[in-house]
Design an enzyme around this catalytic site. Structure first.
Site, PDB file in Angstrom:
ATOM      1  N   ARG A 272     -72.583 -29.335 -62.608  1.00 17.17           N
ATOM      2  CA  ARG A 272     -72.505 -27.908 -62.977  1.00 17.17           C
ATOM      3  C   ARG A 272     -71.239 -27.358 -62.352  1.00 17.17           C
ATOM      4  O   ARG A 272     -71.097 -27.356 -61.122  1.00 17.17           O
ATOM      5  CB  ARG A 272     -73.745 -27.156 -62.484  1.00 17.17           C
ATOM      6  CG  ARG A 272     -73.610 -25.656 -62.621  1.00 17.17           C
ATOM      7  CD  ARG A 272     -74.926 -24.927 -62.496  1.00 17.17           C
ATOM      8  NE  ARG A 272     -75.757 -25.138 -63.670  1.00 17.17           N
ATOM      9  CZ  ARG A 272     -76.845 -24.441 -63.957  1.00 17.17           C
ATOM     10  NH1 ARG A 272     -77.235 -23.467 -63.159  1.00 17.17           N
ATOM     11  NH2 ARG A 272     -77.544 -24.697 -65.045  1.00 17.17           N
TER      12      ARG A 272
ATOM     13  N   HIS B 172     -73.283 -25.375 -72.360  1.00 17.69           N
ATOM     14  CA  HIS B 172     -74.516 -25.702 -71.630  1.00 17.69           C
ATOM     15  C   HIS B 172     -75.351 -26.613 -72.541  1.00 17.69           C
ATOM     16  O   HIS B 172     -76.398 -26.204 -73.059  1.00 17.69           O
ATOM     17  CB  HIS B 172     -75.265 -24.411 -71.270  1.00 17.69           C
ATOM     18  CG  HIS B 172     -76.295 -24.586 -70.198  1.00 17.69           C
ATOM     19  ND1 HIS B 172     -76.560 -25.809 -69.597  1.00 17.69           N
ATOM     20  CD2 HIS B 172     -77.133 -23.687 -69.609  1.00 17.69           C
ATOM     21  CE1 HIS B 172     -77.507 -25.637 -68.690  1.00 17.69           C
ATOM     22  NE2 HIS B 172     -77.876 -24.370 -68.678  1.00 17.69           N
TER      23      HIS B 172
ATOM     24  N   GLN C 257     -79.148 -27.112 -72.052  1.00 19.35           N
ATOM     25  CA  GLN C 257     -79.936 -25.949 -72.483  1.00 19.35           C
ATOM     26  C   GLN C 257     -80.180 -25.978 -73.993  1.00 19.35           C
ATOM     27  O   GLN C 257     -81.288 -25.758 -74.467  1.00 19.35           O
ATOM     28  CB  GLN C 257     -79.189 -24.665 -72.089  1.00 19.35           C
ATOM     29  CG  GLN C 257     -79.924 -23.397 -72.476  1.00 19.35           C
ATOM     30  CD  GLN C 257     -81.217 -23.221 -71.711  1.00 19.35           C
ATOM     31  OE1 GLN C 257     -81.234 -23.298 -70.497  1.00 19.35           O
ATOM     32  NE2 GLN C 257     -82.325 -22.999 -72.410  1.00 19.35           N
TER      33      GLN C 257
ATOM     34  N   ASP D 139     -79.003 -13.958 -73.329  1.00 17.24           N
ATOM     35  CA  ASP D 139     -78.675 -14.501 -71.999  1.00 17.24           C
ATOM     36  C   ASP D 139     -78.143 -13.324 -71.187  1.00 17.24           C
ATOM     37  O   ASP D 139     -77.864 -12.236 -71.720  1.00 17.24           O
ATOM     38  CB  ASP D 139     -77.629 -15.631 -72.148  1.00 17.24           C
ATOM     39  CG  ASP D 139     -77.267 -16.297 -70.816  1.00 17.24           C
ATOM     40  OD1 ASP D 139     -78.008 -16.131 -69.829  1.00 17.24           O
ATOM     41  OD2 ASP D 139     -76.226 -17.001 -70.773  1.00 17.24           O
TER      42      ASP D 139
ATOM     43  N   CYS E 183     -82.488 -18.434 -71.923  1.00 19.11           N
ATOM     44  CA  CYS E 183     -82.308 -19.652 -71.110  1.00 19.11           C
ATOM     45  C   CYS E 183     -82.892 -19.485 -69.715  1.00 19.11           C
ATOM     46  O   CYS E 183     -83.236 -20.471 -69.077  1.00 19.11           O
ATOM     47  CB  CYS E 183     -80.828 -20.008 -71.030  1.00 19.11           C
ATOM     48  SG  CYS E 183     -79.797 -18.667 -70.408  1.00 19.11           S
TER      49      CYS E 183
ATOM     50  N   ARG F  62     -86.831 -28.095 -70.921  1.00 19.07           N
ATOM     51  CA  ARG F  62     -85.631 -28.566 -70.207  1.00 19.07           C
ATOM     52  C   ARG F  62     -85.902 -29.923 -69.573  1.00 19.07           C
ATOM     53  O   ARG F  62     -85.052 -30.796 -69.534  1.00 19.07           O
ATOM     54  CB  ARG F  62     -85.224 -27.560 -69.120  1.00 19.07           C
ATOM     55  CG  ARG F  62     -84.803 -26.171 -69.609  1.00 19.07           C
ATOM     56  CD  ARG F  62     -83.553 -26.230 -70.459  1.00 19.07           C
ATOM     57  NE  ARG F  62     -82.493 -26.959 -69.779  1.00 19.07           N
ATOM     58  CZ  ARG F  62     -81.680 -26.447 -68.849  1.00 19.07           C
ATOM     59  NH1 ARG F  62     -81.781 -25.178 -68.515  1.00 19.07           N
ATOM     60  NH2 ARG F  62     -80.738 -27.186 -68.289  1.00 19.07           N
TER      61      ARG F  62
HETATM   62  N1   CP Z   1     -81.206 -22.087 -67.807  1.00 12.53           N
HETATM   63  C1   CP Z   1     -80.684 -22.733 -66.742  1.00 12.53           C
HETATM   64  O1   CP Z   1     -79.749 -23.533 -66.830  1.00 12.53           O
HETATM   65  O2   CP Z   1     -81.306 -22.463 -65.586  1.00 12.53           O
HETATM   66  P1   CP Z   1     -80.768 -22.867 -64.134  1.00 12.53           P
HETATM   67  O3   CP Z   1     -79.517 -22.076 -63.893  1.00 12.53           O
HETATM   68  O4   CP Z   1     -81.886 -22.470 -63.195  1.00 12.53           O
HETATM   69  O5   CP Z   1     -80.506 -24.330 -64.109  1.00 12.53           O
HETATM   70  N1  NVA Z   2     -74.590 -17.859 -68.955  1.00 11.70           N
HETATM   71  C1  NVA Z   2     -75.299 -18.123 -67.715  1.00 11.70           C
HETATM   72  C2  NVA Z   2     -76.319 -19.189 -67.925  1.00 11.70           C
HETATM   73  C3  NVA Z   2     -77.154 -19.536 -66.735  1.00 11.70           C
HETATM   74  C4  NVA Z   2     -78.162 -20.603 -67.011  1.00 11.70           C
HETATM   75  C5  NVA Z   2     -74.304 -18.492 -66.626  1.00 11.70           C
HETATM   76  O1  NVA Z   2     -73.349 -19.222 -66.928  1.00 11.70           O
HETATM   77  O2  NVA Z   2     -74.471 -18.047 -65.508  1.00 11.70           O
END
Ligand code: CP
Ligand code: NVA
Length: 306
Positions: free
Chosen positions: A107, A134, A137, A224, A264, A292
């Protein structure tokens, strides 16, 4: 022994959604459903396999989902948090971890970081969220749509809010499976035009600045957060820009009668969605979050077994 009949051709990495062909995507989704139905069948499927989790940002669903996924299939995971490239070059981390583990999930703030990991790791790399995509997701999103509606053909999926990483992966993945995806974002917050063009090569993607137009007749309304991780200093400006884009009961009433609400998570109740919508019977957010795990298991299995 994993008794699945489903095999996929080799997949090197999933740095972005399009790294999976449509056939591979469909196979991962079939396998996800099978893993959800009969998890015990896969209890030893990844015995002796190790996943490295490299997370520059917080995570519940993605990180814990990956850890649990490995453990439920007889493997294990190790976690390395922190900003990559500060203490040592990303390419060095990639080569060291690549000698220890069989797969990595990262990430990252910048897509370039996950791409660099993949270039040097020598083992499969999965994008666990970047500024642009993502993909993990999106797998759970389309799995949830199929569970609720039986398939994707003829579905209208409205995404109302920021044209961000989640919107990009959703529009690519849902459109190539046959859904019509409509993104409604305020001016200046539309999805990346190059990614829209890529998504349009796979299916039908419409972009509008009118959330009510997007919601009309939709089978799913997705949103989101308005401010993603790393954009916190823009919060005040974004709060203003996104007024009118909140998913509330009035917006849900424009959708199809059997429409579901997707997010999400984590959600900022009162900003992009009202408490009333996320807690309503139309909300599918916890099925989506549960999925997920199943989709990440299927993705790990596919990448490690082929
Ligand atoms: N939706 C999602 O990716 O959640 P997290 O940020 O908790 O991994
Ligand atoms: N768009 C959000 C998604 C988190 C799961 C972010 O990038 O923070």
């Amino acid at each position: 022994m994993a008794a699945t009949q489903i095999t996929a051709p080799p997949v090197a990495h999933v740095c972005q959604d399009l790294d999976l062909s449509v056939e591979q995507l469909r196979q991962v989704l079939e396998l996800s459903a099978e893993m959800k139905r009969t998890p015990k069948q896969f209890a030893k499927a990844l015995e002796g396999k190790y996943l490295a989790l490299l997370f520059e940002k917080p995570s519940l669903r993605t990180a814990v989902g990956f850890e649990l996924a490995m453990k439920q299939m007889g493997g294990d995971s190790v976690m390395a948090n922190g900003t990559m490239g500060q203490r040592e070059p990303v390419k060095d981390m990639a080569r060291i971890l690549g000698r220890w583990v069989h797969i990595m999930a990262a990430r990252v703030f910048a897509q370039a970081t996950v791409d660099e990991l993949a270039q040097y790791s020598g083992v499969p790399v999965v994008n666990a969220l970047s500024d642009l995509y993502h993909p993990c997701q999106a797998l759970a999103d389309v799995m949830t749509l199929k569970e609720r509606f039986g398939g994707w053909d003829g579905l209208r999926v409205a995404y109302v809010g920021d044209g961000n990483n989640v919107a990009h992966s959703l529009m690519i993945t849902a459109a190539r499976l046959g859904a019509q995806v409509v993104i409604a974002a305020p001016k200046g917050y539309e999805p990346n035009p190059e990614i829209v063009a890529m998504a349009r090569r796979g299916g039908e993607v419409l972009i509008t600045n009118d959330p009510r137009e997007a919601a009309a007749g939709a089978h799913a309304i997705y949103t989101d957060v308005w401010t993603s991780m790393g954009q916190e200093e823009e919060t005040a400006v974004r709060m203003k820009a996104f007024q009118g884009y909140r998913v509330d009961d009035a917006m849900m009433s424009l959708a199809s009668k059997d429409a579901i609400f997707l997010h999400c998570l984590p959600a900022h109740r009162g900003d992009e969605v009202t408490d009333s919508v996320i807690e309503s019977p139309q909300s599918a957010v916890f099925d989506q979050a549960e999925n997920r795990l199943h989709t990440q298991k299927a993705l790990l299995y596919t990448l490690l077994k082929n």
